[in-house]
Design an enzyme around this catalytic site. Structure first.
Site, PDB file in Angstrom:
ATOM      1  N   GLY A 185       0.761  -1.245   0.000  1.00 24.27           N
ATOM      2  CA  GLY A 185       0.000   0.000   0.000  1.00 24.27           C
ATOM      3  C   GLY A 185       0.783   1.282   0.000  1.00 24.27           C
ATOM      4  CD  GLU A 197       0.395  -9.239   1.596  1.00 21.46           C
ATOM      5  OE1 GLU A 197      -0.478  -8.405   1.287  1.00 21.46           O
ATOM      6  OE2 GLU A 197       0.119 -10.326   2.123  1.00 21.46           O
ATOM      7  N   PRO A 198       4.653  -5.314  -0.780  1.00 21.65           N
ATOM      8  CG  PRO A 198       6.894  -4.775  -1.243  1.00 21.65           C
ATOM      9  CD  PRO A 198       6.034  -5.714  -0.424  1.00 21.65           C
ATOM     10  N   GLY A 199       3.601  -3.712  -3.777  1.00 20.98           N
ATOM     11  CA  GLY A 199       3.378  -3.934  -5.198  1.00 20.98           C
ATOM     12  C   GLY A 199       3.821  -2.701  -5.969  1.00 20.98           C
ATOM     13  NE  ARG A 216      -2.489   3.626 -11.392  1.00 26.06           N
ATOM     14  CZ  ARG A 216      -2.287   4.847 -10.955  1.00 26.06           C
ATOM     15  NH1 ARG A 216      -1.806   5.777 -11.758  1.00 26.06           N
ATOM     16  NH2 ARG A 216      -2.553   5.169  -9.722  1.00 26.06           N
ATOM     17  CE1 TYR A 243      -8.263   2.214  -9.189  1.00 23.81           C
ATOM     18  CE2 TYR A 243      -6.403   2.324 -10.692  1.00 23.81           C
ATOM     19  CZ  TYR A 243      -7.302   1.584  -9.951  1.00 23.81           C
ATOM     20  OH  TYR A 243      -7.221   0.225  -9.967  1.00 23.81           O
ATOM     21  CB  CYS A 283     -15.942   6.106 -29.489  1.00 17.98           C
ATOM     22  SG  CYS A 283     -17.470   7.001 -29.560  1.00 17.98           S
ATOM     23  CD  GLU A 284     -16.169   4.355 -23.356  1.00 20.84           C
ATOM     24  OE1 GLU A 284     -16.597   5.013 -22.383  1.00 20.84           O
ATOM     25  OE2 GLU A 284     -16.585   3.238 -23.667  1.00 20.84           O
ATOM     26  CE1 TYR A 327      -2.211  -3.125  -8.624  1.00 25.58           C
ATOM     27  CE2 TYR A 327      -0.886  -1.268  -7.895  1.00 25.58           C
ATOM     28  CZ  TYR A 327      -1.454  -2.508  -7.645  1.00 25.58           C
ATOM     29  OH  TYR A 327      -1.242  -3.118  -6.437  1.00 25.58           O
TER      30      TYR A 327
HETATM   31  C1  LIG Z   1      -2.890  -5.061  -4.024  1.00 25.69           C
HETATM   32  C2  LIG Z   1      -2.403  -5.678  -2.804  1.00 25.69           C
HETATM   33  C3  LIG Z   1      -1.129  -5.391  -2.323  1.00 25.69           C
HETATM   34  C4  LIG Z   1      -0.209  -4.406  -2.969  1.00 25.69           C
HETATM   35  O1  LIG Z   1      -0.646  -3.098  -2.880  1.00 25.69           O
HETATM   36  P1  LIG Z   1       0.290  -1.918  -3.423  1.00 25.69           P
HETATM   37  O2  LIG Z   1      -0.479  -0.703  -3.168  1.00 25.69           O
HETATM   38  O3  LIG Z   1       0.518  -2.170  -4.868  1.00 25.69           O
HETATM   39  O4  LIG Z   1       1.551  -1.982  -2.635  1.00 25.69           O
HETATM   40  C5  LIG Z   1      -0.693  -6.060  -1.197  1.00 25.69           C
HETATM   41  N1  LIG Z   1      -1.493  -6.956  -0.561  1.00 25.69           N
HETATM   42  C6  LIG Z   1      -2.740  -7.233  -0.983  1.00 25.69           C
HETATM   43  C7  LIG Z   1      -3.560  -8.213  -0.229  1.00 25.69           C
HETATM   44  C8  LIG Z   1      -3.234  -6.602  -2.107  1.00 25.69           C
HETATM   45  O5  LIG Z   1      -4.477  -6.889  -2.520  1.00 25.69           O
END
Ligand SMILES: *Cc1c(COP(=O)(O)O)cnc(C)c1O
Length: 425
Positions: free
Chosen positions: A240, A278-280, A317, A321, A349-350, A378
């Site tokens: 997050g 869990e960084p994404g 995005r 968002y 066409c949006e 994303y």
């Molecule tokens: C999407 C997600 C993440 C990663 O979130 P980021 O904002 O990309 O870091 C981590 N854990 C879970 C369960 C998620 O659904």
């Protein structure tokens, strides 16, 4: 973190490769990723937690290209998965089962069975029914399923409503008030083994406060659960952490990684629990851009539109968002030349098909290349073929070399997916 997308001799480069060079070989639009930036982001994150035992499970939904997964796995990354498809991708990339955590509020029986077969590290469970199914499936396979309960700590992550997941209005997690009950149930089921506790309160979070409140609540709960007799081994604080999409601000991370790490370690270090992260977005966002070419510049009655060959189906995005992405001309334009205020839009066409609204851009004309920055997370993963626009290629740059890591899809392939019933042929 240093960017590897910089101008040399007037042209924007990805590491040592000029972007026009890539466009010439691959065509536009395309996603371009920097291997060095990916590695640096992963290393910086891991480094920040180096003083405590920790495991990084990269949230692969942010970008699940095999090349990206392999690269991160080669540095020791585990994966946070949310589907059987992601499980398969992770395994193919060489990630071992014991490096995988499985999140998600709607896992099917089939998905659970696959993950049991793969011997994953932990199921992050969000509801009672899933505990029951998990136990039943584990029993049938003669296995014991490792579980953590994903707790909803009810904090306002102060992020976009579509990516907030840790408030009581969100569908995610077990309300913290009910967590004890679920742990009791989990402990009573013979084919489950309680391993830990998990949370994930949302995405693109730019303040420390919500994380701090949420982790504190989890830590309090850990003490309660221990006094209830549960034996926990890890705490999974989710992902997050937000990034800065506004290059003009010159700060890649609005919430310094070090502050985040220090806070997490301070709150959790006394517990004797392993730490899972869990960084994404943070790992991949900055390392990617969307390279697109101007088709037309159109003067409307009230606005100027720069129409490019990428569109909302390639990067959703901005419209999904309201996300901001910096837009850069690939060929450097001196500030002395006239700039204008324009919308940078795709050809779909949006009215929602835009990358930037009322943005100050140099005067661009047909054929000019433009980079939509910070598109590594994303982006490609949310692409669709709306308007029968083939999925665009992904290119990975490393030093002075680049390679296509996903080729451009063809229209033939898209059409071939459909089946005309016999009675129509
Ligand atoms: C999407 C997600 C993440 C990663 O979130 P980021 O904002 O990309 O870091 C981590 N854990 C879970 C369960 C998620 O659904």
């Amino acid at each position: 973190m240093e960017t590897c997308f910089t101008y040399h001799e007037g042209r924007l480069h990805g590491e040592g490769v000029a972007l026009p060079e890539i466009a010439r070989h691959v065509g536009t639009p395309l996603y371009c990723y920097s291997a060095s930036m990916l590695e640096n982001a992963y290393k910086a994150f891991s480094e920040a937690f180096s003083s405590v035992p920790h495991m990084i499970c990269y949230a692969m939904k942010a970008n699940s290209n095999q090349a990206v997964l392999k690269l991160l796995a080669s540095h020791g990354s585990g994966m946070d998965i949310v589907s059987a498809g992601e499980l398969q991708r992770a395994l193919v990339a060489g990630v071992r089962g014991e490096q995988i955590v499985f999140s998600g509020v709607g896992k099917t029986r089939e998905e659970i069975a696959n993950a049991l077969d793969a011997g994953i590290l932990c199921f992050n469970v969000e509801l009672e029914a899933e505990l029951l199914i998990l136990s039943e499936l584990a029993q049938a396979k003669g296995l014991v399923a490792p579980v953590a309960i994903r707790v909803n700590p009810d904090v306002d992550a102060r992020t976009h409503e579509k990516i907030s997941t840790g408030g009581f209005k969100d569908k995610f997690g077990v309300p913290i008030s009910r967590a004890q009950e679920l742990y009791k149930l989990a402990a009573s089921l013979p084919f489950l083994e309680v391993r830990g506790i998990a949370m994930h309160i949302g995405s693109q979070i730019t303040e420390l406060g919500p994380f701090e409140t949420a982790v504190s609540r989890l830590v309090d709960l850990v003490h309660v659960l221990r006094s209830d007799g549960h034996c926990l081994r890890h705490i999974d604080v989710g992902g997050g952490l937000g990034v800065s999409y506004c290059e003009e601000m010159q700060v890649p991370f609005p919430l310094p990684l070090e502050d985040y790490a220090r806070m997490i370690m301070r709150l959790t270090s006394g517990l004797g629990l392993g730490l899972i992260l869990e960084p994404g977005r943070l790992i991949v966002a900055h390392s990617g851009l969307l390279l697109t070419r101007v088709i037309h510049s159109k003067q409307g009655e009230k606005k100027t539109f720069i129409i490019v060959d990428a569109a909302m189906n390639d990067l959703i995005r901005p419209t999904l968002y309201g996300a901001y992405h910096a837009i850069k001309p690939v060929c450097e334009v001196p500030d002395s030349l006239p700039w204008l205020i324009a919308d940078v839009v795709g050809g779909i066409c949006e009215s929602g098909d835009f990358f930037a609204l009322d943005r100050r851009v140099p005067s661009l004309s047909s054929g000019d290349l433009v980079a939509v920055m910070t598109a590594g997370a994303y982006g490609a993963v949310q692409a669709s073929t709306y308007n029968t626009r083939p999925l665009i290629p992904e290119v990975l740059v490393r030093g002075s070399c680049f390679q296509v890591v996903r080729p451009r899809e063809t229209c033939e392939a898209i059409i071939a997916r459909d089946i005309v019933p016999d009675w129509l042929t």
